[in-house]
Write a protein that holds these residues in place. Sequence first.
Motif, PDB file in Angstrom:
ATOM      1  N   HIS A 298      37.952  39.310  38.366  1.00 54.60           N
ATOM      2  CA  HIS A 298      38.625  39.832  37.186  1.00 54.60           C
ATOM      3  C   HIS A 298      39.702  40.866  37.514  1.00 54.60           C
ATOM      4  CE1 HIS A 298      35.978  43.256  37.887  1.00 54.60           C
ATOM      5  NE2 HIS A 298      34.961  42.394  37.944  1.00 54.60           N
ATOM      6  N   ASP A 299      39.859  41.219  38.778  1.00 54.21           N
ATOM      7  CA  ASP A 299      40.935  42.131  39.162  1.00 54.21           C
ATOM      8  C   ASP A 299      41.266  41.881  40.629  1.00 54.21           C
ATOM      9  OD1 ASP A 299      38.882  43.340  40.639  1.00 54.21           O
ATOM     10  OD2 ASP A 299      38.581  44.934  39.172  1.00 54.21           O
ATOM     11  N   THR A 300      42.289  42.588  41.119  1.00 59.21           N
ATOM     12  CA  THR A 300      42.716  42.341  42.488  1.00 59.21           C
ATOM     13  C   THR A 300      41.705  42.836  43.520  1.00 59.21           C
ATOM     14  OG1 THR A 300      44.036  44.367  42.327  1.00 59.21           O
ATOM     15  CG2 THR A 300      45.171  42.288  41.960  1.00 59.21           C
ATOM     16  N   ARG A 301      40.862  43.790  43.131  1.00 61.31           N
ATOM     17  CA  ARG A 301      39.827  44.243  44.067  1.00 61.31           C
ATOM     18  C   ARG A 301      38.815  43.131  44.332  1.00 61.31           C
ATOM     19  NH1 ARG A 301      34.783  45.699  44.006  1.00 61.31           N
ATOM     20  NH2 ARG A 301      34.663  45.452  41.752  1.00 61.31           N
ATOM     21  N   THR A 302      38.330  42.506  43.270  1.00 59.06           N
ATOM     22  CA  THR A 302      37.381  41.403  43.457  1.00 59.06           C
ATOM     23  C   THR A 302      38.075  40.200  44.099  1.00 59.06           C
ATOM     24  OG1 THR A 302      37.769  40.772  41.146  1.00 59.06           O
ATOM     25  CG2 THR A 302      35.815  42.080  41.622  1.00 59.06           C
ATOM     26  N   ALA A 303      39.360  40.038  43.824  1.00 59.43           N
ATOM     27  CA  ALA A 303      40.094  38.944  44.478  1.00 59.43           C
ATOM     28  C   ALA A 303      40.140  39.151  45.990  1.00 59.43           C
ATOM     29  CB  ALA A 303      41.502  38.847  43.911  1.00 59.43           C
ATOM     30  N   GLY A 304      40.402  40.388  46.419  1.00 58.31           N
ATOM     31  CA  GLY A 304      40.413  40.674  47.849  1.00 58.31           C
ATOM     32  C   GLY A 304      39.060  40.436  48.483  1.00 58.31           C
TER      33      GLY A 304
ATOM     34  N   LEU B 207      36.224  27.385  46.808  1.00 58.62           N
ATOM     35  CA  LEU B 207      36.019  27.903  45.455  1.00 58.62           C
ATOM     36  C   LEU B 207      36.407  29.378  45.381  1.00 58.62           C
ATOM     37  CD1 LEU B 207      32.542  26.324  44.575  1.00 58.62           C
ATOM     38  CD2 LEU B 207      34.803  25.484  43.959  1.00 58.62           C
ATOM     39  N   TRP B 208      35.940  30.173  46.330  1.00 60.90           N
ATOM     40  CA  TRP B 208      36.289  31.596  46.353  1.00 60.90           C
ATOM     41  C   TRP B 208      37.785  31.793  46.518  1.00 60.90           C
ATOM     42  CZ3 TRP B 208      31.734  32.278  50.189  1.00 60.90           C
ATOM     43  CH2 TRP B 208      30.550  32.541  49.483  1.00 60.90           C
ATOM     44  N   PHE B 209      38.381  30.997  47.396  1.00 60.39           N
ATOM     45  CA  PHE B 209      39.812  31.115  47.634  1.00 60.39           C
ATOM     46  C   PHE B 209      40.612  30.793  46.375  1.00 60.39           C
ATOM     47  CE2 PHE B 209      43.725  28.705  48.577  1.00 60.39           C
ATOM     48  CZ  PHE B 209      44.496  29.744  49.063  1.00 60.39           C
ATOM     49  N   ALA B 210      40.256  29.710  45.684  1.00 61.59           N
ATOM     50  CA  ALA B 210      41.002  29.312  44.491  1.00 61.59           C
ATOM     51  C   ALA B 210      40.935  30.391  43.418  1.00 61.59           C
ATOM     52  CB  ALA B 210      40.463  27.988  43.955  1.00 61.59           C
ATOM     53  N   ALA B 211      39.744  30.978  43.221  1.00 62.55           N
ATOM     54  CA  ALA B 211      39.602  32.029  42.214  1.00 62.55           C
ATOM     55  C   ALA B 211      40.414  33.266  42.596  1.00 62.55           C
ATOM     56  CB  ALA B 211      38.126  32.390  42.051  1.00 62.55           C
ATOM     57  N   ALA B 212      40.349  33.659  43.854  1.00 60.41           N
ATOM     58  CA  ALA B 212      41.092  34.835  44.306  1.00 60.41           C
ATOM     59  C   ALA B 212      42.593  34.590  44.269  1.00 60.41           C
ATOM     60  CB  ALA B 212      40.658  35.205  45.720  1.00 60.41           C
ATOM     61  N   SER B 213      43.010  33.391  44.658  1.00 63.29           N
ATOM     62  CA  SER B 213      44.423  33.050  44.647  1.00 63.29           C
ATOM     63  C   SER B 213      44.999  33.150  43.242  1.00 63.29           C
ATOM     64  CB  SER B 213      44.603  31.627  45.199  1.00 63.29           C
ATOM     65  OG  SER B 213      45.942  31.208  45.102  1.00 63.29           O
ATOM     66  N   THR B 214      44.243  32.669  42.261  1.00 64.30           N
ATOM     67  CA  THR B 214      44.694  32.742  40.872  1.00 64.30           C
ATOM     68  C   THR B 214      44.855  34.181  40.424  1.00 64.30           C
ATOM     69  OG1 THR B 214      43.600  30.653  40.350  1.00 64.30           O
ATOM     70  CG2 THR B 214      44.118  32.106  38.511  1.00 64.30           C
ATOM     71  N   GLN B 215      43.893  35.021  40.791  1.00 62.52           N
ATOM     72  CA  GLN B 215      43.974  36.427  40.399  1.00 62.52           C
ATOM     73  C   GLN B 215      45.169  37.120  41.052  1.00 62.52           C
ATOM     74  OE1 GLN B 215      42.195  38.020  38.052  1.00 62.52           O
ATOM     75  NE2 GLN B 215      43.576  39.737  38.411  1.00 62.52           N
TER      76      GLN B 215
ATOM     77  N   LEU C  59      45.093  44.507  52.157  1.00 66.11           N
ATOM     78  CA  LEU C  59      46.327  44.306  51.408  1.00 66.11           C
ATOM     79  C   LEU C  59      46.157  44.722  49.953  1.00 66.11           C
ATOM     80  CD1 LEU C  59      49.171  43.062  50.966  1.00 66.11           C
ATOM     81  CD2 LEU C  59      47.998  40.892  50.552  1.00 66.11           C
ATOM     82  N   VAL C  60      45.049  44.305  49.342  1.00 64.81           N
ATOM     83  CA  VAL C  60      44.803  44.642  47.943  1.00 64.81           C
ATOM     84  C   VAL C  60      44.633  46.154  47.774  1.00 64.81           C
ATOM     85  CG1 VAL C  60      43.179  44.370  46.033  1.00 64.81           C
ATOM     86  CG2 VAL C  60      43.837  42.388  47.401  1.00 64.81           C
ATOM     87  N   ALA C  61      43.923  46.787  48.692  1.00 65.02           N
ATOM     88  CA  ALA C  61      43.758  48.241  48.626  1.00 65.02           C
ATOM     89  C   ALA C  61      45.108  48.946  48.735  1.00 65.02           C
ATOM     90  CB  ALA C  61      42.821  48.707  49.743  1.00 65.02           C
ATOM     91  N   TRP C  62      45.955  48.463  49.641  1.00 68.53           N
ATOM     92  CA  TRP C  62      47.285  49.037  49.785  1.00 68.53           C
ATOM     93  C   TRP C  62      48.101  48.834  48.513  1.00 68.53           C
ATOM     94  CZ3 TRP C  62      52.042  46.330  49.979  1.00 68.53           C
ATOM     95  CH2 TRP C  62      53.149  47.136  50.305  1.00 68.53           C
TER      96      TRP C  62
ATOM     97  N   GLY D 189      46.996  48.615  45.489  1.00 74.93           N
ATOM     98  CA  GLY D 189      46.521  49.524  44.453  1.00 74.93           C
ATOM     99  C   GLY D 189      47.028  50.936  44.639  1.00 74.93           C
ATOM    100  N   ARG D 190      47.336  51.337  45.874  1.00 74.68           N
ATOM    101  CA  ARG D 190      47.822  52.704  46.117  1.00 74.68           C
ATOM    102  C   ARG D 190      49.330  52.816  45.908  1.00 74.68           C
ATOM    103  NH1 ARG D 190      44.372  52.235  50.659  1.00 74.68           N
ATOM    104  NH2 ARG D 190      46.179  51.853  51.986  1.00 74.68           N
ATOM    105  N   THR D 191      50.033  51.711  46.095  1.00 77.83           N
ATOM    106  CA  THR D 191      51.486  51.807  46.077  1.00 77.83           C
ATOM    107  C   THR D 191      52.096  51.484  44.728  1.00 77.83           C
ATOM    108  OG1 THR D 191      51.605  49.519  46.867  1.00 77.83           O
ATOM    109  CG2 THR D 191      51.706  51.266  48.511  1.00 77.83           C
ATOM    110  N   ARG D 192      51.411  50.736  43.903  1.00 74.95           N
ATOM    111  CA  ARG D 192      51.953  50.445  42.586  1.00 74.95           C
ATOM    112  C   ARG D 192      50.842  49.976  41.666  1.00 74.95           C
ATOM    113  NH1 ARG D 192      51.871  45.003  42.105  1.00 74.95           N
ATOM    114  NH2 ARG D 192      53.610  43.734  41.543  1.00 74.95           N
ATOM    115  N   PRO D 193      50.953  50.178  40.367  1.00 76.25           N
ATOM    116  CA  PRO D 193      49.906  49.750  39.453  1.00 76.25           C
ATOM    117  C   PRO D 193      49.879  48.245  39.324  1.00 76.25           C
ATOM    118  CG  PRO D 193      51.774  50.578  38.221  1.00 76.25           C
ATOM    119  CD  PRO D 193      52.050  50.871  39.669  1.00 76.25           C
ATOM    120  N   THR D 194      48.696  47.714  39.029  1.00 79.38           N
ATOM    121  CA  THR D 194      48.569  46.280  38.804  1.00 79.38           C
ATOM    122  C   THR D 194      49.276  45.914  37.517  1.00 79.38           C
ATOM    123  OG1 THR D 194      46.455  46.250  39.920  1.00 79.38           O
ATOM    124  CG2 THR D 194      46.932  44.401  38.466  1.00 79.38           C
ATOM    125  N   ALA D 195      50.018  44.805  37.553  1.00 79.15           N
ATOM    126  CA  ALA D 195      50.755  44.396  36.363  1.00 79.15           C
ATOM    127  C   ALA D 195      49.783  43.984  35.262  1.00 79.15           C
ATOM    128  CB  ALA D 195      51.668  43.221  36.704  1.00 79.15           C
TER     129      ALA D 195
END
Length: 410
Positions: A279-285, A329-337, A399-402, A404-410
């Motif tokens: 549901h967010d880029t953290r879980t996607a990572g 399955l994990w990759f497809a879900a994360a890729s979409t996010q 990458l996802v952690a970086w 989150g620190r450099t710009r807000p999630t759209a």
Amino acid sequence: MTTNAPAPVRRGLRGLLPASPAQRILTFATFANSFGGGMFTTASALYFTRVVGLPAGQVAIGLFGGAMAGLMAGVLVGRLADQWGPKRVQVTVMLCGGAVISCFTLIGSFWSFFAVSLVAGMIIPADVASKAPLIRSVADGNPTVLIGYLRSVTNLALAFGSVVAGFAIQIDSRPAYLALVICRALAYVGCGLILLRLPGIAAAAGRRERGWAALRDRTYLSATLANAVLSLNYAVPGFLLPLWIVAQTSAPRWVVSAVLVLNMSFVVLLQVKVSRGVHDTRTAGQRMAWAGTAFAAGLTLMALADGPSRWTATGMLLGGMAVFALGELWFAAASTQYCFGLAPAHLQGQYAGVFGLGSGVVQAVAPAVLSLLPLGMGLPGWLVIGALLMSVGLGSRLLVAWAGRTRPTA
């Protein structure tokens, strides 16, 4: 008729479809398009070689040319979808797809085939890029789950289309193959007509929107790069495994079909459930890390099938594919996010086009890479590919952690 069915049956049938009318329309359109794709993909190579009379090498050149031509089409059409409205652009792409595919019935030489292939190669990237803002507009705030559902529908439709194509292949006549090409064209047109039933969807970006924000977004480009490398996994079931099983293992040849059916079954049955947890880029990572590890484990098991006895090899191949499919399955879900969660809503088409550009490049070169490493080097080559996918998957979390620190999630 469904209206005369018992109430529990009617409720069960409704439960198979999304609650939103717009999402149901998109589901029916996706099924129609994918059903046609299953028919054409299964038999197209045989049509070009056995009916048109082209050597396999020329067919490969034409398809590669189409893939290269399509790389930028997604970026350009995605931007149009942002500026002109995704419904209008998506319907236009589908109708153009029907017209272009029908031209394959008229080809009689390599150059006519090559010319049609160049245009046909643009359709799928244009479809993906223009559909992204369309999905976002009807997803009720959760595109990852909707895309997981549509992916299950797509695989089911592809399977049905492949079965239909099997009858034409068994007949093995010019009219049978031509019928498949025409049906593919009609599926595109049918998809476009179904999409006309969607309510009007306004353009997200103004027509005066200038520049290519996605190409300047380093965070998004980094996510695109990680996704592109991991998309190498898509060439494993359809390209690498059939050649490996037949040429290098003692497993029966029916195992080729068995691993493909197993892979497809995982997607149809489990993709929606797996997607709900992202549901967010953290879980996607996190899921990217899981996917890379599962890819490495599955590839290792399948690589070790070279040498053991017939049934041991079969078990290792099926077990390896089960682990590998879970990673998919994990990759497809994360890729979409990544695709949606890091993109501004009003530029989703442009961003999705750039996202698809990365995976398109990798998938174009995937056959050469897999031929050189796993098929050419054996176990060491398999381990190199597995290590690459695992390291990129694990690195995606950083990458996802970086991001989150450099710009807000759209």
